[in-house]
Design a protein around this motif. Sequence first.
Motif, PDB file in Angstrom:
ATOM      1  N   LYS A  10      60.304  70.939  13.918  1.00 32.45           N
ATOM      2  CA  LYS A  10      59.420  71.402  14.995  1.00 32.45           C
ATOM      3  C   LYS A  10      59.163  70.290  16.011  1.00 32.45           C
ATOM      4  N   GLU A  11      59.005  69.052  15.532  1.00 29.29           N
ATOM      5  CA  GLU A  11      58.782  67.931  16.441  1.00 29.29           C
ATOM      6  C   GLU A  11      59.995  67.735  17.354  1.00 29.29           C
ATOM      7  N   GLN A  12      61.202  67.873  16.765  1.00 32.67           N
ATOM      8  CA  GLN A  12      62.418  67.737  17.571  1.00 32.67           C
ATOM      9  C   GLN A  12      62.523  68.864  18.594  1.00 32.67           C
ATOM     10  N   ALA A  13      62.178  70.101  18.143  1.00 31.00           N
ATOM     11  CA  ALA A  13      62.238  71.243  19.058  1.00 31.00           C
ATOM     12  C   ALA A  13      61.229  71.083  20.188  1.00 31.00           C
ATOM     13  N   LEU A  14      60.042  70.538  19.869  1.00 29.23           N
ATOM     14  CA  LEU A  14      59.020  70.309  20.893  1.00 29.23           C
ATOM     15  C   LEU A  14      59.499  69.279  21.904  1.00 29.23           C
ATOM     16  N   ALA A  15      60.136  68.205  21.410  1.00 30.60           N
ATOM     17  CA  ALA A  15      60.653  67.167  22.310  1.00 30.60           C
ATOM     18  C   ALA A  15      61.720  67.742  23.249  1.00 30.60           C
ATOM     19  N   ARG A  16      62.593  68.626  22.693  1.00 28.44           N
ATOM     20  CA  ARG A  16      63.636  69.246  23.530  1.00 28.44           C
ATOM     21  C   ARG A  16      63.008  70.144  24.594  1.00 28.44           C
ATOM     22  N   ALA A  17      61.987  70.929  24.181  1.00 31.48           N
ATOM     23  CA  ALA A  17      61.336  71.837  25.144  1.00 31.48           C
ATOM     24  C   ALA A  17      60.699  71.043  26.284  1.00 31.48           C
ATOM     25  N   ARG A  18      60.081  69.909  25.948  1.00 34.93           N
ATOM     26  CA  ARG A  18      59.448  69.078  26.980  1.00 34.93           C
ATOM     27  C   ARG A  18      60.496  68.474  27.899  1.00 34.93           C
ATOM     28  N   ARG A  19      61.613  67.996  27.300  1.00 38.74           N
ATOM     29  CA  ARG A  19      62.678  67.387  28.125  1.00 38.74           C
ATOM     30  C   ARG A  19      63.291  68.425  29.065  1.00 38.74           C
ATOM     31  N   ASP A  20      63.592  69.615  28.514  1.00 39.02           N
ATOM     32  CA  ASP A  20      64.222  70.651  29.336  1.00 39.02           C
ATOM     33  C   ASP A  20      63.286  71.114  30.449  1.00 39.02           C
ATOM     34  N   HIS A  21      61.992  71.197  30.118  1.00 34.09           N
ATOM     35  CA  HIS A  21      61.013  71.604  31.135  1.00 34.09           C
ATOM     36  C   HIS A  21      60.936  70.556  32.249  1.00 34.09           C
ATOM     37  N   GLN A  22      60.971  69.269  31.860  1.00 32.73           N
ATOM     38  CA  GLN A  22      60.910  68.195  32.857  1.00 32.73           C
ATOM     39  C   GLN A  22      62.156  68.187  33.730  1.00 32.73           C
ATOM     40  N   LYS A  23      63.298  68.513  33.126  1.00 38.83           N
ATOM     41  CA  LYS A  23      64.536  68.571  33.910  1.00 38.83           C
ATOM     42  C   LYS A  23      64.429  69.635  35.005  1.00 38.83           C
TER      43      LYS A  23
ATOM     44  N   LEU B  30      60.045  78.038  28.407  1.00 36.81           N
ATOM     45  CA  LEU B  30      59.913  76.720  27.780  1.00 36.81           C
ATOM     46  C   LEU B  30      58.437  76.337  27.599  1.00 36.81           C
ATOM     47  N   ASP B  31      57.599  76.679  28.566  1.00 39.49           N
ATOM     48  CA  ASP B  31      56.185  76.338  28.457  1.00 39.49           C
ATOM     49  C   ASP B  31      55.519  77.124  27.322  1.00 39.49           C
ATOM     50  N   THR B  32      55.886  78.387  27.185  1.00 40.64           N
ATOM     51  CA  THR B  32      55.351  79.204  26.077  1.00 40.64           C
ATOM     52  C   THR B  32      55.799  78.630  24.741  1.00 40.64           C
ATOM     53  N   ARG B  33      57.073  78.242  24.667  1.00 44.55           N
ATOM     54  CA  ARG B  33      57.597  77.654  23.422  1.00 44.55           C
ATOM     55  C   ARG B  33      56.875  76.357  23.107  1.00 44.55           C
ATOM     56  N   ARG B  34      56.619  75.539  24.123  1.00 44.97           N
ATOM     57  CA  ARG B  34      55.924  74.270  23.930  1.00 44.97           C
ATOM     58  C   ARG B  34      54.521  74.503  23.354  1.00 44.97           C
ATOM     59  N   GLN B  35      53.775  75.442  23.932  1.00 46.16           N
ATOM     60  CA  GLN B  35      52.420  75.732  23.450  1.00 46.16           C
ATOM     61  C   GLN B  35      52.430  76.220  22.003  1.00 46.16           C
ATOM     62  N   GLN B  36      53.408  77.069  21.681  1.00 45.33           N
ATOM     63  CA  GLN B  36      53.508  77.594  20.316  1.00 45.33           C
ATOM     64  C   GLN B  36      53.779  76.459  19.320  1.00 45.33           C
ATOM     65  N   LEU B  37      54.717  75.574  19.628  1.00 43.88           N
ATOM     66  CA  LEU B  37      55.050  74.469  18.728  1.00 43.88           C
ATOM     67  C   LEU B  37      53.884  73.496  18.576  1.00 43.88           C
ATOM     68  N   GLU B  38      53.169  73.250  19.659  1.00 46.30           N
ATOM     69  CA  GLU B  38      52.016  72.347  19.580  1.00 46.30           C
ATOM     70  C   GLU B  38      50.931  72.920  18.666  1.00 46.30           C
ATOM     71  N   ARG B  39      50.711  74.253  18.739  1.00 45.27           N
ATOM     72  CA  ARG B  39      49.721  74.883  17.851  1.00 45.27           C
ATOM     73  C   ARG B  39      50.153  74.785  16.395  1.00 45.27           C
ATOM     74  N   GLU B  40      51.421  75.068  16.140  1.00 46.49           N
ATOM     75  CA  GLU B  40      51.925  75.027  14.762  1.00 46.49           C
ATOM     76  C   GLU B  40      51.851  73.619  14.185  1.00 46.49           C
ATOM     77  N   LEU B  41      52.193  72.613  14.980  1.00 47.02           N
ATOM     78  CA  LEU B  41      52.143  71.231  14.498  1.00 47.02           C
ATOM     79  C   LEU B  41      50.704  70.776  14.272  1.00 47.02           C
ATOM     80  N   ALA B  42      49.779  71.288  15.079  1.00 49.02           N
ATOM     81  CA  ALA B  42      48.365  70.904  14.909  1.00 49.02           C
ATOM     82  C   ALA B  42      47.812  71.383  13.582  1.00 49.02           C
ATOM     83  N   HIS B  43      48.396  72.481  13.045  1.00 48.04           N
ATOM     84  CA  HIS B  43      47.936  73.019  11.768  1.00 48.04           C
ATOM     85  C   HIS B  43      48.905  72.700  10.632  1.00 48.04           C
TER      86      HIS B  43
END
Length: 562
Positions: free
Chosen positions: A401-414, A435-448
């Motif tokens: 999930k951390e790797q997927a979150l990093a990819r979502a952030r990189r792709d969004h920044q691109k 990508l923004d929706t995916r980022r929010q979902q991964l951040e919630r899952e990692l927080a828990h």
Amino acid sequence: MSQPRLRAAIYARYSTQLQRDTSIEDQIRLCRSMIEARGWSVEGIYSDHAVSGQTQHRPEFQRLQQDASGGAFDVIVTEFLDRLARDLEHTASFYKQMNFLDVPIFTVSEGEIDLLHVGFKGTMNSLFIKDLADKTRRGLKGRALKGKSAGGKSYGYSIRNQVGADGELIRGEREINPEEAKIVRRIFQDYAKGLSPKKIADALNTEGVPAPSGRHWGASTIHGNRQRGSGILNNELYNGRQIWNRLRYVKVPQTGKRISRLNPESEWTITEVPELRIIDPELWEAVRSRQGALKTAGTNVPVWDRRRPKTLFSGLMACGCCGGGFAKISKDSFGCSPARNKGAAVCSNKRTIKQTDLEARVLDALANHLMDPDAVQIFCEEYTAERNRLKAAAAGNRKEKEQALARARRDHQKLVDAIIAGIPADQVKDRMIELDTRRQQLERELAHTPAPAPVVFHPSMAEAYRERVSRLIRSLGSAEGMEEAKEALRALVERIVLTPAAEGTGLDLTLEGDLAGLLRLAAAAEGANTKKAPDSLSEAFDMSEEIVLVAGAGFEPATFRL
């Protein structure tokens, strides 16, 4: 930029068996319409059938909260706020929890719920329940004053269905049931002759007479509680006198369990109903006279027959023949309650055991036989391996999930960089929202999903356990530490099964240890001896069910035959 496509959970509920499952279907249909209109998707449906909104102990409501904590959806939708809770405190608590999880609550009628809705609608919902209860009680009191049934059906009577001149059903009418009334008279006559409730119940069970519950007669069914008016012998209706509102019922806030409390006599509603008399006045007074004699007998009543404190293992003993409980039958002996209260037709185990003998055998087993060192070592190795395997899998999942979150952030920044470079925003808008929706979902899952720490148990905790149990047993002789020691020792026992021995006249005991309690005490004792940090131990033993599940039935020291 359009709003992201939110994942919605639907919650529906209806309160009583008098309502229909179609009520749930209607609620879900309305919620679906609202979700579709907003462009969201239905992620899950949760529904509780015939459960009051005044309690939080609803299976699907609890599952809804668990899934929300796990990030399973983004928003909760229900028809009205009172579907979630009818209690103001529960409504506020649920709103606070969802607000912390960033999961907004929407209703079909009010839209998004905020603090104003919680305060105002929550109060209105609570007042509605109170007003409904008051109106219901007022209606029941009106029935009681007319001599009609105000709830429930006493043994000895049948409900008489009648239709009034207006075609409406007349409710609350009763008539004497001849067959059951015959049994009531027999019970009163036998008791007045001097037979005990146990002997009366035994005879009825032997003859196969159905009890009010449809099962077996028991002594308590007959003698009941005179102050509360329970039991065959205390039912004033048999004497042509109806008493309503003797008891009131309240729910324990922590458990939702319903308990009764005695109302002051001034609040009782008493109505004469001579047409429902089953017992003649002379027999009624004869029974009351005998009850009164027993009540004032003073020292003639055995001390073990009065209200008494629990013994060390009270409530943990079970008969190996019928499964019923073992209870005090004299000041120093235990026996099977069904065998004595309901007769041989229910259970034939009439053997007894001295309290001193039972406690000595169980304490010896707790100190010397449970938590065998060899078995504990095997358990520790297997449990540690399994827990660390699960933690490693969880860690791997977190890393993904951390790797997927990093990819979502990189792709969004691109995409942001591309817009800055001159690419029209409308060409990449949908991808950016995704990508923004995916980022929010991964951040919630990692927080828990906190990072796991390895678990390590040492076999030496078996020795620490035995030393700790020995100290507890010694504390039983100390006034200062006795009560604490009792509770600690009781927590180690799941059940004590007493079965007639194949040879002789005694009883064989099978001690079923509470596996979670045994391991918790052992780990705590081992931690104290090795100066381990308490947090590392509590983390491992906070969830008793998990321990039992991982240990399984293979941890044989949890059961020991004495």
